[in-house]
Design a protein around this motif. Structure first.
Motif, PDB file in Angstrom:
ATOM      1  N   ARG A   1      50.646  27.902  21.932  1.00 23.51           N
ATOM      2  CA  ARG A   1      49.563  27.030  21.469  1.00 23.51           C
ATOM      3  C   ARG A   1      49.235  27.330  19.997  1.00 23.51           C
ATOM      4  NH1 ARG A   1      46.691  24.000  25.297  1.00 23.51           N
ATOM      5  NH2 ARG A   1      48.162  24.925  26.762  1.00 23.51           N
ATOM      6  N   ALA A   2      49.260  28.607  19.623  1.00 23.07           N
ATOM      7  CA  ALA A   2      48.984  28.987  18.236  1.00 23.07           C
ATOM      8  C   ALA A   2      50.058  28.457  17.288  1.00 23.07           C
ATOM      9  CB  ALA A   2      48.883  30.507  18.130  1.00 23.07           C
ATOM     10  N   HIS A   3      51.320  28.497  17.711  1.00 25.75           N
ATOM     11  CA  HIS A   3      52.392  27.936  16.882  1.00 25.75           C
ATOM     12  C   HIS A   3      52.201  26.435  16.698  1.00 25.75           C
ATOM     13  CE1 HIS A   3      55.163  31.352  16.281  1.00 25.75           C
ATOM     14  NE2 HIS A   3      54.692  31.786  17.427  1.00 25.75           N
ATOM     15  N   ASN A   4      51.780  25.742  17.774  1.00 21.52           N
ATOM     16  CA  ASN A   4      51.529  24.304  17.661  1.00 21.52           C
ATOM     17  C   ASN A   4      50.426  24.009  16.651  1.00 21.52           C
ATOM     18  OD1 ASN A   4      53.453  23.819  19.614  1.00 21.52           O
ATOM     19  ND2 ASN A   4      51.996  23.379  21.250  1.00 21.52           N
ATOM     20  N   ILE A   5      49.386  24.822  16.662  1.00 24.67           N
ATOM     21  CA  ILE A   5      48.291  24.627  15.707  1.00 24.67           C
ATOM     22  C   ILE A   5      48.815  24.773  14.282  1.00 24.67           C
ATOM     23  CG2 ILE A   5      46.126  25.631  14.851  1.00 24.67           C
ATOM     24  CD1 ILE A   5      45.562  26.402  17.827  1.00 24.67           C
TER      25      ILE A   5
ATOM     26  N   PRO B   1      43.092  29.101  12.316  1.00 21.83           N
ATOM     27  CA  PRO B   1      42.739  30.497  12.008  1.00 21.83           C
ATOM     28  C   PRO B   1      43.197  30.892  10.607  1.00 21.83           C
ATOM     29  CG  PRO B   1      44.540  30.399  13.592  1.00 21.83           C
ATOM     30  CD  PRO B   1      44.034  29.004  13.445  1.00 21.83           C
ATOM     31  N   LYS B   2      42.444  31.807  10.005  1.00 25.19           N
ATOM     32  CA  LYS B   2      42.711  32.227   8.630  1.00 25.19           C
ATOM     33  C   LYS B   2      43.422  33.567   8.537  1.00 25.19           C
ATOM     34  CE  LYS B   2      38.528  29.807   7.041  1.00 25.19           C
ATOM     35  NZ  LYS B   2      37.197  29.964   6.378  1.00 25.19           N
ATOM     36  N   LYS B   3      43.523  34.289   9.645  1.00 28.51           N
ATOM     37  CA  LYS B   3      44.165  35.603   9.620  1.00 28.51           C
ATOM     38  C   LYS B   3      45.667  35.443   9.436  1.00 28.51           C
ATOM     39  CE  LYS B   3      42.911  38.532  12.743  1.00 28.51           C
ATOM     40  NZ  LYS B   3      42.593  39.111  14.074  1.00 28.51           N
ATOM     41  N   PRO B   4      46.341  36.478   8.919  1.00 27.83           N
ATOM     42  CA  PRO B   4      47.803  36.389   8.753  1.00 27.83           C
ATOM     43  C   PRO B   4      48.521  36.132  10.078  1.00 27.83           C
ATOM     44  CG  PRO B   4      46.937  38.204   7.467  1.00 27.83           C
ATOM     45  CD  PRO B   4      45.798  37.705   8.311  1.00 27.83           C
ATOM     46  N   GLY B   5      49.654  35.438   9.987  1.00 26.96           N
ATOM     47  CA  GLY B   5      50.442  35.122  11.171  1.00 26.96           C
ATOM     48  C   GLY B   5      49.804  34.019  11.985  1.00 26.96           C
ATOM     49  N   ILE B   6      49.973  34.073  13.307  1.00 30.50           N
ATOM     50  CA  ILE B   6      49.445  33.010  14.154  1.00 30.50           C
ATOM     51  C   ILE B   6      47.922  32.987  14.170  1.00 30.50           C
ATOM     52  CG2 ILE B   6      51.494  32.874  15.614  1.00 30.50           C
ATOM     53  CD1 ILE B   6      49.991  34.512  17.730  1.00 30.50           C
ATOM     54  N   GLY B   7      47.291  34.078  13.722  1.00 27.84           N
ATOM     55  CA  GLY B   7      45.841  34.080  13.579  1.00 27.84           C
ATOM     56  C   GLY B   7      45.071  34.465  14.815  1.00 27.84           C
TER      57      GLY B   7
ATOM     58  N   LEU C   1      52.612  22.639  28.110  1.00 26.28           N
ATOM     59  CA  LEU C   1      51.808  23.538  28.946  1.00 26.28           C
ATOM     60  C   LEU C   1      51.945  24.985  28.472  1.00 26.28           C
ATOM     61  CD1 LEU C   1      52.518  22.027  32.487  1.00 26.28           C
ATOM     62  CD2 LEU C   1      50.560  21.594  31.010  1.00 26.28           C
ATOM     63  N   GLU C   2      51.792  25.168  27.159  1.00 24.52           N
ATOM     64  CA  GLU C   2      51.959  26.493  26.567  1.00 24.52           C
ATOM     65  C   GLU C   2      50.818  27.439  26.921  1.00 24.52           C
ATOM     66  OE1 GLU C   2      53.955  23.622  23.635  1.00 24.52           O
ATOM     67  OE2 GLU C   2      52.099  23.664  24.793  1.00 24.52           O
ATOM     68  N   ALA C   3      51.136  28.720  26.919  1.00 27.31           N
ATOM     69  CA  ALA C   3      50.121  29.767  26.884  1.00 27.31           C
ATOM     70  C   ALA C   3      49.677  29.942  25.425  1.00 27.31           C
ATOM     71  CB  ALA C   3      50.668  31.058  27.475  1.00 27.31           C
ATOM     72  N   GLY C   4      48.864  30.961  25.178  1.00 25.65           N
ATOM     73  CA  GLY C   4      48.200  31.073  23.887  1.00 25.65           C
ATOM     74  C   GLY C   4      49.101  31.230  22.686  1.00 25.65           C
ATOM     75  N   VAL C   5      50.217  31.968  22.828  1.00 22.63           N
ATOM     76  CA  VAL C   5      51.105  32.174  21.681  1.00 22.63           C
ATOM     77  C   VAL C   5      51.737  30.853  21.272  1.00 22.63           C
ATOM     78  CG1 VAL C   5      53.211  33.317  20.888  1.00 22.63           C
ATOM     79  CG2 VAL C   5      51.519  34.596  22.209  1.00 22.63           C
TER      80      VAL C   5
ATOM     81  N   PRO D   1      46.438  12.729  16.623  1.00 20.02           N
ATOM     82  CA  PRO D   1      46.015  13.894  17.412  1.00 20.02           C
ATOM     83  C   PRO D   1      47.124  14.357  18.351  1.00 20.02           C
ATOM     84  CG  PRO D   1      44.303  12.205  17.416  1.00 20.02           C
ATOM     85  CD  PRO D   1      45.520  11.583  16.801  1.00 20.02           C
ATOM     86  N   GLY D   2      47.308  15.672  18.435  1.00 17.16           N
ATOM     87  CA  GLY D   2      48.338  16.231  19.281  1.00 17.16           C
ATOM     88  C   GLY D   2      47.816  16.600  20.656  1.00 17.16           C
ATOM     89  N   ASP D   3      48.668  17.283  21.434  1.00 17.37           N
ATOM     90  CA  ASP D   3      48.331  17.653  22.815  1.00 17.37           C
ATOM     91  C   ASP D   3      47.838  19.095  22.946  1.00 17.37           C
ATOM     92  OD1 ASP D   3      48.873  15.237  23.991  1.00 17.37           O
ATOM     93  OD2 ASP D   3      50.911  15.738  24.592  1.00 17.37           O
ATOM     94  N   THR D   4      47.502  19.735  21.836  1.00 20.93           N
ATOM     95  CA  THR D   4      47.124  21.147  21.878  1.00 20.93           C
ATOM     96  C   THR D   4      45.654  21.282  22.260  1.00 20.93           C
ATOM     97  OG1 THR D   4      48.750  21.557  20.148  1.00 20.93           O
ATOM     98  CG2 THR D   4      47.201  23.329  20.627  1.00 20.93           C
ATOM     99  N   SER D   5      45.366  21.142  23.549  1.00 22.31           N
ATOM    100  CA  SER D   5      43.977  21.234  23.991  1.00 22.31           C
ATOM    101  C   SER D   5      43.566  22.689  24.198  1.00 22.31           C
ATOM    102  CB  SER D   5      43.775  20.410  25.266  1.00 22.31           C
ATOM    103  OG  SER D   5      44.768  20.707  26.216  1.00 22.31           O
ATOM    104  N   ALA D   6      42.349  22.895  24.637  1.00 22.28           N
ATOM    105  CA  ALA D   6      41.776  24.239  24.740  1.00 22.28           C
ATOM    106  C   ALA D   6      42.481  25.072  25.809  1.00 22.28           C
ATOM    107  CB  ALA D   6      40.291  24.140  25.063  1.00 22.28           C
ATOM    108  N   SER D   7      42.561  26.377  25.572  1.00 21.51           N
ATOM    109  CA  SER D   7      43.152  27.295  26.555  1.00 21.51           C
ATOM    110  C   SER D   7      42.503  27.141  27.927  1.00 21.51           C
ATOM    111  CB  SER D   7      42.987  28.750  26.101  1.00 21.51           C
ATOM    112  OG  SER D   7      43.676  29.013  24.910  1.00 21.51           O
ATOM    113  N   ALA D   8      41.177  27.035  27.946  1.00 24.40           N
ATOM    114  CA  ALA D   8      40.442  27.029  29.203  1.00 24.40           C
ATOM    115  C   ALA D   8      40.717  25.796  30.047  1.00 24.40           C
ATOM    116  CB  ALA D   8      38.941  27.133  28.926  1.00 24.40           C
TER     117      ALA D   8
END
Length: 357
Positions: free
Chosen positions: A287-291, A331-337, A281-285, A302-309
């Motif tokens: 969730r980004a690490h899981n991705i 995401p392609k940006k540096p870091g978590i993206g 039940l992660e928040a966005g940060v 398939p993992g449990d990382t569903s949409a934020s909404a």
């Protein structure tokens, strides 16, 4: 942060999530972000929000002051004097991994050695008030494109529920998560799960067991997946060697961070054990690490990382995590993206502590 809807498992029902958001800032002003995943009560593991705060402030941050590190992998040795407390360690380590990736100009996924451009995701559905409500939720999730359905089970909410689900959805990728709700005394009952063509049954027996799971796996056709039993690389190695499971759920917080998660992944890849990324039940940060970790090649389920909404009226990152046709674009940006939404973070924040290293 308040969940859009209560989430129920065999442990209990969750309405709100408390988090620590860790920001690691270097001399050039770059920020890396981490997130704690401990709950407010010790029903998933011995860690809680309060114990995480104690361990981070009184032990882990002082250890960081011992000197610089050259790579996030170095934190494992630095933190090794502190036993367990993996979620506290992972929260800090995640921020430093994000910062390191940004310093290198790399997406976190690539810094970890991942190569996928998109990841498949499923959805986890909690225990509902009745089966018809669950069936409605499964139908809605399938309409949204999720590629695997996980149903929480417990004694009294298992065989009959799964039978009904299979009557309505005979061919969907389906798994059951018991969250340690059973014992070997119920082996004959658990054998009935073999009738439902499940991808796996997750953590049917005790949270700290690998021996009895090995005995149960010999009796079941359905693959057992271990979750709560795997807190370290050693746990994963022992479980595979004993035949305690055929699949492993890797949760970054549970195993102590991205470095250990990657090491478990590499071992499972060498031994042909599928892995997937579970959710807390992660928040966005978080969730980004899981991705990012899911881009490694042995994450074949398939993992449990569903949409934020699905969980939050407003997440703390921008853009929020979205799912299209059961896929999340990496995401392609540096870091978590993702960028931390400072306005949203401030809205949810109840306190801020700062530490100079």
């Amino acid at each position: 942060m308040g969940l859009k809807a209560p989430f129920s498992t065999s442990f209990g029902t969750i309405h709100y999530r408390d988090f620590f958001i860790i920001e690691a800032i270097d001399r050039d002003g770059l920020s890396g972000w981490g997130e704690s995943v401990a709950f407010d009560a010790p029903w998933y593991s011995e860690e809680t929000v309060v114990t995480n705060e104690h361990v981070m402030i009184d032990f882990l941050i002082p250890l960081l002051r011992q000197g610089p590190i050259s790579h996030p992998d170095d934190l494992g040795e630095r933190f090794s004097a502190i036993r367990r407390n993996n979620m506290a360690k992972a929260a800090i380590e995640g921020a430093i991994w994000d910062l390191y990736a940004k310093q290198q100009g790399l997406p976190l996924s690539e810094a970890l050695g991942g190569s996928k451009k998109q990841i498949e995701v499923g959805i986890s559905l909690g225990i509902q008030k009745d089966v018809e409500t669950l069936l409605d939720q499964i139908g809605a999730a399938l309409d949204e494109g999720y590629r695997r359905i996980k149903i929480k089970i417990k004694p009294g909410w298992d065989v009959d529920v799964l039978r009904r689900v299979r009557e309505v959805f005979p061919d969907i990728p389906l798994m059951a998560d018991a969250n340690s709700a059973y014992t070997l005394k119920e082996m004959d009952h658990l054998k009935q799960l073999d009738h439902f063509d499940l991808l796996m049954i997750e953590q049917p027996l005790a949270h700290d067991d690998i021996i009895q799971h090995a005995r149960l796996q010999r009796e079941l056709k359905t693959p057992i997946c271990l979750d709560e039993s795997i807190h370290s690389f050693g746990d994963a190695k022992n479980a595979v060697e004993l035949g305690s499971c055929q699949i492993i759920n890797i949760k970054i917080g549970r195993v102590g961070g991205l470095t250990v998660a990657k090491r478990i992944h590499d071992f499972c890849q060498a031994h042909d054990i599928p892995v997937w990324c579970g959710g807390m039940l992660e928040a966005g940060v978080g969730r980004a690490h899981n991705i990012a970790i899911t881009t490694l090649p042995q994450f074949t389920l398939p993992g449990d990382t569903s949409a934020s909404a699905r969980y939050w009226d407003k997440d703390i990152i921008t853009p929020e995590v979205t799912v299209h046709d059961g896929l999340i674009q990496v995401p392609k940006k540096p870091g978590i993206g993702y960028e931390v939404d400072q306005e949203a973070l401030e809205f949810y924040t109840v306190d801020v502590l700062s530490f100079e290293l």
